[in-house]
Design a protein around this motif. Structure first.
Motif, PDB file in Angstrom:
ATOM      1  N   GLU A 436     -20.496  14.336  29.771  1.00  0.00           N
ATOM      2  CA  GLU A 436     -20.378  14.032  31.196  1.00  0.00           C
ATOM      3  C   GLU A 436     -19.013  14.456  31.738  1.00  0.00           C
ATOM      4  O   GLU A 436     -18.920  15.052  32.820  1.00  0.00           O
ATOM      5  CB  GLU A 436     -20.622  12.538  31.432  1.00  0.00           C
ATOM      6  CG  GLU A 436     -22.073  12.123  31.187  1.00  0.00           C
ATOM      7  CD  GLU A 436     -22.352  10.688  31.593  1.00  0.00           C
ATOM      8  OE1 GLU A 436     -22.711  10.474  32.759  1.00  0.00           O
ATOM      9  OE2 GLU A 436     -22.193   9.794  30.738  1.00  0.00           O
ATOM     10  N   VAL A 437     -17.959  14.158  30.999  1.00  0.00           N
ATOM     11  CA  VAL A 437     -16.622  14.584  31.433  1.00  0.00           C
ATOM     12  C   VAL A 437     -16.547  16.099  31.511  1.00  0.00           C
ATOM     13  O   VAL A 437     -16.009  16.671  32.470  1.00  0.00           O
ATOM     14  CB  VAL A 437     -15.545  14.019  30.486  1.00  0.00           C
ATOM     15  CG1 VAL A 437     -14.205  14.714  30.715  1.00  0.00           C
ATOM     16  CG2 VAL A 437     -15.401  12.513  30.681  1.00  0.00           C
ATOM     17  N   SER A 438     -17.122  16.765  30.519  1.00  0.00           N
ATOM     18  CA  SER A 438     -17.094  18.234  30.508  1.00  0.00           C
ATOM     19  C   SER A 438     -17.790  18.808  31.737  1.00  0.00           C
ATOM     20  O   SER A 438     -17.295  19.754  32.366  1.00  0.00           O
ATOM     21  CB  SER A 438     -17.761  18.748  29.227  1.00  0.00           C
ATOM     22  OG  SER A 438     -17.796  20.166  29.213  1.00  0.00           O
ATOM     23  N   ASN A 439     -18.936  18.232  32.104  1.00  0.00           N
ATOM     24  CA  ASN A 439     -19.647  18.712  33.289  1.00  0.00           C
ATOM     25  C   ASN A 439     -18.864  18.435  34.568  1.00  0.00           C
ATOM     26  O   ASN A 439     -18.817  19.263  35.484  1.00  0.00           O
ATOM     27  CB  ASN A 439     -21.034  18.063  33.379  1.00  0.00           C
ATOM     28  CG  ASN A 439     -22.030  18.687  32.419  1.00  0.00           C
ATOM     29  OD1 ASN A 439     -21.953  19.886  32.112  1.00  0.00           O
ATOM     30  ND2 ASN A 439     -22.971  17.884  31.942  1.00  0.00           N
ATOM     31  N   LEU A 440     -18.237  17.282  34.665  1.00  0.00           N
ATOM     32  CA  LEU A 440     -17.463  16.940  35.868  1.00  0.00           C
ATOM     33  C   LEU A 440     -16.186  17.767  35.972  1.00  0.00           C
ATOM     34  O   LEU A 440     -15.702  18.030  37.087  1.00  0.00           O
ATOM     35  CB  LEU A 440     -17.135  15.445  35.854  1.00  0.00           C
ATOM     36  CG  LEU A 440     -18.336  14.507  36.027  1.00  0.00           C
ATOM     37  CD1 LEU A 440     -17.964  13.065  35.696  1.00  0.00           C
ATOM     38  CD2 LEU A 440     -18.888  14.601  37.442  1.00  0.00           C
TER      39      LEU A 440
END
Length: 918
Positions: A436-440
């Motif tokens: 999720e952090v990577s996508n954001l």
């Protein structure tokens, strides 16, 4: 001995579980369950409690035992006003424990005898001596002072109207509340920081010492201090906490509190210690005794239930947690909660959810003048200190997969640059925080606040990199999303990056506010008595905790609900000037608020939860303190079909100054089937099948009656059970007689009955009573005539050697409660000529399986290794044997073989690969 789980593990959040078994099964051992955890019997072999005949004492007991060949060693002297007796350990265990009980009972000095049970300690509350730094407590005051918004009313107190009595100055002053628990950290500032006169905890004793484990000799001490377990400290704070940085107070802060420590730093508590403690509390002048220990039972006859019931009869209120086995369905009333006259307490969830964590602030205008405290758990990357950032939420309209999470990249509707925002995003376990952090980060996000989409405390999460990373709880996340969706802007201010700067907040419960907790144990008793009595908040409760382990803690269970009920009684005692347990129970029962049924997923807003789950309903302290109409019974039990009580009565007393006209009626609750899903043997797990539209019909001698001031009137109730139901599935029906007066009093009497015959309930499971290989961890039956080659026995316990021996073991599953469960070894073929036997209930037996017989057992199941040594310490010769499993039926005669269900296991052969040590 071990009990096994068929479907679900016991929640085990309180002391009030596991009285008869190492773990209470929720649905037996079927459905392919083939693993278990080894444990031990909850009866101490050869240990007994006796009550003396009048004029007799300890000296005559041991001399009488010696003359009958029952040499014994003293455990405890139980010399109290209401219970004069002793506990002891037989030096040699008799061939038949039930026969041993009979022999002990025949001693002239003995009035009654019971085997010594062990009651389980609370789950997951044993602490290491120093598990966290409590120095942060000094920081809480400054953080709390910075918060300028919010309501100071403690939600738990508002739910049960304690806040209204506090507003009148009613605090429980002059009332003595005695707690039986794990001890208390009375050095806690919210508990006064001291012990003795003038302190919050002003009296009590350590009954056991640190090293006591439930079976060894207790070493009492003068002060009930303990920091190795937090349960007792938590319970004490619920009753008596002083104002503190967490912004809650005890429900009866003016009461005088005593603590009787009955648990060491590990292990359990023996019934003799528990009986000693509860009687000592009575001797020390308790007005109320509260305890959150015991276990699933459904029987009123065990020694601890008898002792507690006797104290209630002598004029002292006793509140007892009913247990946390709600997932297992009906008929799991706790002991001693099921004692006569005892107030058995169930649990409801708080309307506000507390969170503990690192403190930060949220505002709607990016100013420091209108900030509200919130808490979160820091992740792998701490937020910078003294920074304020605007919040941007991930919502379905900006994600490519229409979720609140970021398992997929954001859509083109999302801002391209989120570097100066805190991204509020749902934690999605399908991909995890790293993804999720990577996508954001594709939108240049650097600050992340996750919210968890299920109940529970937030935890520390990770990512490859971030400028700030944290997690908060579900209810907090929902609250912020609601505010943001309404058009508000939110700003987070992070004052201190250190995770040691702790704080606590209360957030509106977005999951199950004021819903009955699904973990709360269901009644009724095995003899169809009404159980539980009442409900109070026990779900997600913030209270004190030992200082070396953080000072404050959020815990859940009927253990937390029970001290709330004790405090409510203290307030009513002060307000009304009465102490009588029966009158007080009538008051809280008649004035309770009935709650709708919640099945863990769906709320049934138009259907009341059964009496077997909520008792009379949610306690309402203010109504009970001020009611002018009194009813003389707390509930009505119509029993089962065989023992149906068709007609009964109650009395209405008008203590007001004017005549009152009362309208009498009924409100039914849901009728639940005990059995379901085609299983006619083992009760269905929660949520039980509902008998739609089925309810008893009640008629009354008066549907409306006027009672003059100071006078009383009797009302006769005639019942007709619900018709057209499947009686073999044992439907349990219930509801509330309603008494509504023109003076505004709206009162109830809960009622409960059973369709079908409890005496005919099948007890022994038809599929799970047979021999297996103990160390194969499988329920697959052993082949008939299997030969087990084992070491020469040195005890009844399996030897911890490698490789583990192939011990024979019977699986024993009972599908209903039994007053007595036997597992007797019988010899087969030529072996019968080589062994000594005793005739027990008409059958020649070699001895009993370790831990058996078990008295007053709830539905459960057991797997016990047979080492070659019987419960009585006899080593059987090599040969062929079977186990005879016998269970006494409900209402059966213990001495009549015809009242037992019986099953024989397959034959097994035992051989020894070593010889006796000289």
């Amino acid at each position: 001995m071990v009990a096994y789980l068929r479907l679900l593990p016991v929640l085990g959040l309180l002391l009030a579980d596991g009285a008869h078994v190492a773990a209470q099964g929720s649905h037996g051992i079927a459905n392919g369950k083939e693993d278990w955890t080894k444990g031990e019997s909850n009866f101490i072999p050869g240990a007994y409690i006796v009550e003396f005949e009048d004029g007799h004492g300890e000296a005559s007991l041991f001399s009488d035992l010696q003359r009958r060949g029952l040499a014994a060693t003293k455990r405890l002297n139980l010399n109290y006003t209401l219970f004069k007796g002793a506990s002891f350990q037989l030096n040699a265990v008799d061939l038949d424990p039930h026969f041993a009980s009979s022999r002990i009972a025949s001693v002239p000095s003995v009035k009654q005898v019971w085997p010594v049970q062990r009651y389980k300690r609370p789950a997951n509350t044993t602490l290491s001596p120093i598990s966290s730094n409590s120095s942060h407590l000094r920081d809480l005051s400054s953080l709390s002072r910075r918060e300028t918004s919010g309501n100071d009313t403690y939600a738990v107190h508002a739910q049960v109207q304690v806040d209204k009595l506090h507003a009148e100055g009613i605090t429980g002053k002059g009332i003595r509340i005695s707690i039986l628990d794990t001890g208390v950290d009375f050095n806690h500032p919210a508990l006064g920081g001291c012990f003795g006169k003038g302190c919050v905890v002003s009296y009590g004793r350590d009954m056991v010492g640190d090293d006591y484990d439930g079976s060894n000799t207790p070493v009492p001490g003068p002060e009930p201090f303990s920091t190795c377990d937090g349960h007792g400290t938590h319970v004490t704070g619920i009753i008596g906490a002083l104002p503190n940085p967490m912004r809650f107070v005890g429900a009866a802060p003016g009461a005088t509190i005593g603590m009787y420590r009955v648990f060491g730093c590990s292990g359990d508590v023996g019934a003799d210690v528990a009986i000693s403690a509860v009687n000592q509390a009575f001797e020390d002048g308790a007005d109320i005794i509260t305890l959150s220990l015991g276990g699933a039972s459904g029987w009123t006859e065990d020694s601890f239930s008898v002792a507690v019931s006797r104290i209630v009869s002598a004029g002292v209120v006793c509140t007892v947690a009913n247990g946390n086995s709600g997932s297992a369905g009906l008929f799991l009333a706790g002991t001693p909660a099921n004692g006569k006259g005892v107030t058995a307490v169930s649990s409801v969830e708080s309307t506000l959810t507390p969170f503990l964590g690192t403190g930060a602030f949220v505002s709607t205008d990016n100013s420091t003048a209108n900030q509200t405290l919130f808490v979160y758990t820091p992740g792998a990357f701490a937020f910078p200190s003294n920074i304020t950032l605007q919040v941007w939420p991930v919502t379905p309209d900006v994600t490519t997969d229409s979720t609140y999470g970021a398992c997929s990249p954001l859509s083109d509707k999302a801002p391209a640059d989120l570097s100066d925002k805190v991204v509020l995003v749902k934690y999605d376990s399908a991909c995890g925080s790293w993804t999720e952090v990577s996508n954001l980060q594709k939108n240049n996000a650097t600050y992340f606040m996750f919210w968890y989409d299920s109940p529970g405390n937030p935890w520390s999460i990770g990512a490859t990199s971030a400028s700030g990373l944290g997690m908060t709880g579900y209810s907090q996340g929902v609250q912020w999303l609601d505010e943001l969706s309404s058009g508000k802007d939110l700003w987070f201010t992070f004052v201190e990056s250190s995770s040691s700067t702790k704080a606590g907040v209360f957030v509106p419960n977005a999951i199950n506010p004021n819903y009955i907790d699904t973990f709360t144990s269901w009644g009724p008793t095995w003899q169809a008595d009404v159980n539980p009595s009442i409900t109070t908040p026990g779900g997600t409760i913030l209270s004190t905790w030992p200082l070396p382990s953080g000072g404050y803690y959020i815990d859940t269970g009927t253990s937390m609900a029970t001290p709330i009920m004790a405090a409510i009684y203290a307030l009513i005692m002060q307000a009304r000037g009465i102490r009588d347990p029966k009158a007080l129970l009538n008051l809280v029962s008649s004035t309770a608020l009935q709650l709708p049924f919640y099945d863990g997923t769906n709320l049934y807003p138009n259907e009341l939860a059964p009496v077997a789950q909520q008792g009379a309903g949610l306690a309402q302290a203010y109504k009970a303190a001020h009611a002018t109409t009194l009813l003389n019974v707390p509930n009505i039990a119509f029993n089962d079909t065989d023992n149906f009580v068709k007609k009964t009565s109650f009395t209405i007393k008008n203590t007001g100054k004017r005549s009152v006209t009362y309208t009498i009626g009924q409100t039914p609750a849901l009728t639940m089937y005990t059995y379901g899903n085609g299983d006619s043997h083992f009760p269905a797990p929660f949520p039980n099948p509902i008998a739609e539209g089925a309810s008893a019909k009640l008629s009354f001698s008066h549907s409306k009656i006027t009672v003059p001031a100071g006078k009383s009137a009797d009302i006769t109730v005639t019942a007709t059970p619900p018709q057209g139901l499947n009686a073999s599935a044992i439907p349990v029906y219930s509801g509330y007689v309603t008494v509504n007066g023109t003076n505004g009093d709206g009162l109830v009497i809960p009622y409960l009955g059973v369709v079908g015959s409890l005496a005919k309930l099948p007890v022994l499971d038809p599929d799970f009573n047979y021999m297996i290989h103990y160390n194969v961890y499988s329920t697959v039956p052993a082949a008939d005539n299997t030969t087990y080659i084992v070491p020469y026995p040195i005890s009844t316990a399996a030897q911890p050697i490698d490789p583990p021996p192939d011990y024979p073991a019977p699986i024993i599953q009972i599908d209903a409660g039994t007053p007595l469960l036997r597992a007797d070894l019988t010899a087969v073929g030529n072996t019968a000529d080589k062994v000594n036997t005793t005739k027990v209930l008409g059958v020649d037996v070699v001895g009993s399986l370790a831990g058996f017989p078990l008295a007053y057992t709830s539905r459960s199941y057991f797997v016990t290794a047979f080492t070659g040594m019987t419960q009585e310490g006899t080593i059987v010769p090599e040969g062929s044997y079977k186990f005879l499993i016998r269970a006494l039926k409900i209402y059966g005669d213990v001495n009549n073989p015809k009242d037992y269900e019986s099953m024989l296991t397959q034959t097994f052969n035992i051989q020894y690969n070593t010889t006796a040590i000289a």
